[in-house]
Write a protein that holds these residues in place. Structure first.
Motif, PDB file in Angstrom:
ATOM      1  N   LYS A   1       0.819  -1.210   0.000  1.00  0.00           N
ATOM      2  CA  LYS A   1       0.000   0.000   0.000  1.00  0.00           C
ATOM      3  C   LYS A   1       0.855   1.264   0.000  1.00  0.00           C
ATOM      4  CE  LYS A   1      -4.306  -1.809   1.845  1.00  0.00           C
ATOM      5  NZ  LYS A   1      -5.377  -1.677   2.831  1.00  0.00           N
TER       6      LYS A   1
ATOM      7  N   LYS B   1     -11.154  -1.194  -9.347  1.00  0.00           N
ATOM      8  CA  LYS B   1     -11.216  -2.655  -9.382  1.00  0.00           C
ATOM      9  C   LYS B   1     -10.392  -3.179 -10.551  1.00  0.00           C
ATOM     10  CE  LYS B   1     -15.791  -3.104  -7.223  1.00  0.00           C
ATOM     11  NZ  LYS B   1     -15.361  -3.855  -6.031  1.00  0.00           N
TER      12      LYS B   1
ATOM     13  N   ARG C   1      -5.654  -7.900  -3.869  1.00  0.00           N
ATOM     14  CA  ARG C   1      -6.480  -7.847  -2.654  1.00  0.00           C
ATOM     15  C   ARG C   1      -5.730  -7.201  -1.499  1.00  0.00           C
ATOM     16  NH1 ARG C   1      -9.477 -13.769  -3.328  1.00  0.00           N
ATOM     17  NH2 ARG C   1     -11.200 -12.979  -4.608  1.00  0.00           N
ATOM     18  N   GLU C   2      -4.425  -7.446  -1.425  1.00  0.00           N
ATOM     19  CA  GLU C   2      -3.631  -6.803  -0.378  1.00  0.00           C
ATOM     20  C   GLU C   2      -3.486  -5.309  -0.640  1.00  0.00           C
ATOM     21  OE1 GLU C   2       0.076  -8.831  -0.228  1.00  0.00           O
ATOM     22  OE2 GLU C   2      -0.722 -10.604   0.793  1.00  0.00           O
TER      23      GLU C   2
ATOM     24  N   GLY D   1      -7.818  -4.097  -1.498  1.00  0.00           N
ATOM     25  CA  GLY D   1      -8.927  -4.585  -0.687  1.00  0.00           C
ATOM     26  C   GLY D   1      -9.538  -5.858  -1.250  1.00  0.00           C
ATOM     27  N   GLU D   2     -10.218  -6.605  -0.413  1.00  0.00           N
ATOM     28  CA  GLU D   2     -10.763  -7.914  -0.788  1.00  0.00           C
ATOM     29  C   GLU D   2     -11.734  -7.849  -1.956  1.00  0.00           C
ATOM     30  OE1 GLU D   2     -10.266 -11.113   0.177  1.00  0.00           O
ATOM     31  OE2 GLU D   2      -8.520 -10.405   1.284  1.00  0.00           O
ATOM     32  N   GLU D   3     -12.520  -6.776  -2.044  1.00  0.00           N
ATOM     33  CA  GLU D   3     -13.559  -6.678  -3.084  1.00  0.00           C
ATOM     34  C   GLU D   3     -13.036  -6.076  -4.385  1.00  0.00           C
ATOM     35  OE1 GLU D   3     -16.494  -8.019  -2.460  1.00  0.00           O
ATOM     36  OE2 GLU D   3     -15.678  -8.537  -0.480  1.00  0.00           O
ATOM     37  N   SER D   4     -11.754  -5.834  -4.444  1.00  0.00           N
ATOM     38  CA  SER D   4     -11.212  -5.109  -5.588  1.00  0.00           C
ATOM     39  C   SER D   4     -10.937  -5.999  -6.798  1.00  0.00           C
ATOM     40  CB  SER D   4      -9.914  -4.399  -5.196  1.00  0.00           C
ATOM     41  OG  SER D   4      -8.956  -5.351  -4.766  1.00  0.00           O
TER      42      SER D   4
END
Length: 435
Positions: A37, A207, A351-352, A355-358
């Motif tokens: 990040k 995304k 995802r790291e 984010g998980e939903e990306s």
């Protein structure tokens, strides 16, 4: 006493410099291989984002077609020089291959294409194309900016890389298979894996979409000249009408998909151009048709059937036909197939980072990409970065109204850098485990 004061001054100055570096958002500090990040925070900083936007707009204003990207290439080399990154030029006429890291194995590559399309831009804005009939209508200007952004991050952290990152700035993706030429000239020598990212309006902003296995179809083109005997339209019995023959050919080509292809095996045959005749009352001597064909499997057989249908339907109507399956030097491009292990690594990284939903599981797309040549030679992974905003609509690629959502550039740069660092880190872990 003077010596003590001098030492105290130096210590104070050193501490002030450290504080300045740690508080500067345009620099990376700490072990970014542990925290991807930090790459995204860095890429989003006003200084770096504005820099990437400026690069993208300069390229957009001066679009260059395949193997003509001399100014684009010059800009890339200039930026790499400023970073202190090494590179090789020319590769495949205008291509640039950059190198960051230890200069030793393992080697992982990141790719950006850089050519424009022969289209007139219809978007009115401050940085509209300055070259009539040429336009960056597929986001390649953004791809270059994102890879340079990643290069900037990786170069600032090059001492922590556990191997080497190869930067592939590729010419002529659109029609001349520049990737194939870069391969022949050794762009991927010693490289073990390659990643590519493409901007798209079909995925929401922030995304990323991809899939393991077949992602993009094999694609190619065809052109045919159907020749008869022209004459007066009022006495067609004295002619051999190529218009009727061409009409029959166009309709019959549609049967290759509707009647000869397994409904579960996607294929496309499209006739996209028909030229012939210039008077209302004259039957022309010949008609020229052309189009594209796409397939995930059985591409060569489909090519053969296209040629057979055109020539034999022409014969039915007493005409002759010549078929060219590589018009204007545009050869077929194989399907783009993503390596399973690289896909797992990429999904984990996304995802790291975002984010998980990306991460979005993509469906196969009938579009083609010459990244496929790279992915045939070594394990490869291709993905799509979303830029569709809820408040604003973005046109699809190859549209004269195409625009890039520049807010997506930091995401692409951070993804490039993160996946390279993660790949090298994983390879180093494998070696350590073997020892």
């Amino acid at each position: 006493m003077a010596i003590n004061n001098f030492l105290l001054f130096n210590l104070t100055l050193h501490l002030l410099l450290l504080l300045r570096v740690s508080s500067d958002p345009s620099r990376i500090t700490g072990d970014v291989s542990r925290t991807p990040k930090k790459f995204l925070e860095y890429a989003k900083s006003p200084e770096v984002l504005d820099w990437m936007v400026r690069i993208r707009r300069r390229i957009h204003e001066n679009p260059e077609l395949g193997f003509e990207e001399f100014e684009t290439s010059k800009l890339i080399r200039s930026e790499l020089d400023l970073m202190g990154a090494k590179y090789k030029y020319p590769v495949a006429v205008t291509g640039v291959v950059g190198y960051i890291g230890t200069g030793e194995a393992p080697f992982v590559a990141l790719r950006a294409d850089m050519d424009a399309l022969p289209m007139q831009e219809d978007v009115e804005w401050e940085h509209k194309s300055k070259v009539p009939g040429k336009m960056h209508a597929c986001g390649h200007d953004g791809h270059v900016a994102m890879l340079l952004g990643a290069a900037k991050m990786l170069q600032e952290h090059h001492q922590d890389l556990q191997g080497s990152v190869v930067l592939i700035f590729q010419p002529a993706e659109e029609v001349f298979a520049g990737a194939k030429k870069m391969l022949k000239e050794g762009a991927l020598n010693h490289v073990e894996a390659i990643f590519g990212i493409h901007l798209t309006n079909r995925v929401p902003f922030g995304k990323t979409a991809s899939r393991a296995g077949s992602l993009l179809a094999g694609s190619g083109f065809f052109e045919a000249v159907i020749t008869g005997k022209g004459g007066h339209a009022a006495i067609p019995q004295h002619t051999i009408d190529p218009v009727i023959a061409a009409s029959s050919v166009v309709l019959s080509l549609q049967h290759l998909v509707s009647r000869e292809t397994d409904p579960l095996d996607s294929k496309v045959v499209t006739v996209s151009k028909v030229h012939g005749g210039n008077a209302f009352n004259v039957i022309p001597d010949s008609i020229t048709i052309g189009g594209t064909l796409r397939a995930f499997s059985g591409y060569s057989k489909l090519q053969q059937r296209v040629k057979e249908v055109i020539t034999k339907q022409a014969t039915v109507h007493r005409c002759n036909a010549s078929v060219n399956l590589t018009p204007e030097g545009k050869g077929a491009v194989p399907p783009t197939v993503n390596d399973m292990n690289l896909h797992k690594q990429f999904k984990k990284m996304v995802r790291e980072l975002l984010g998980e939903e990306s991460f979005v599981e993509a469906s196969p797309v009938m579009g083609g990409e010459d990244f496929s040549y790279f992915a045939e030679a070594i394990p490869g992974h291709f993905s799509f970065l979303g830029m569709q905003d809820e408040t604003e609509s973005y046109a699809s690629g190859h549209s004269s109204l195409y625009r890039v959502n520049e807010a997506a550039l930091p995401y692409g740069a951070a993804m490039h850098a993160s996946v390279a660092v993660q790949y090298l880190k994983d390879k180093a872990s494998e070696v350590h485990d073997e020892l």
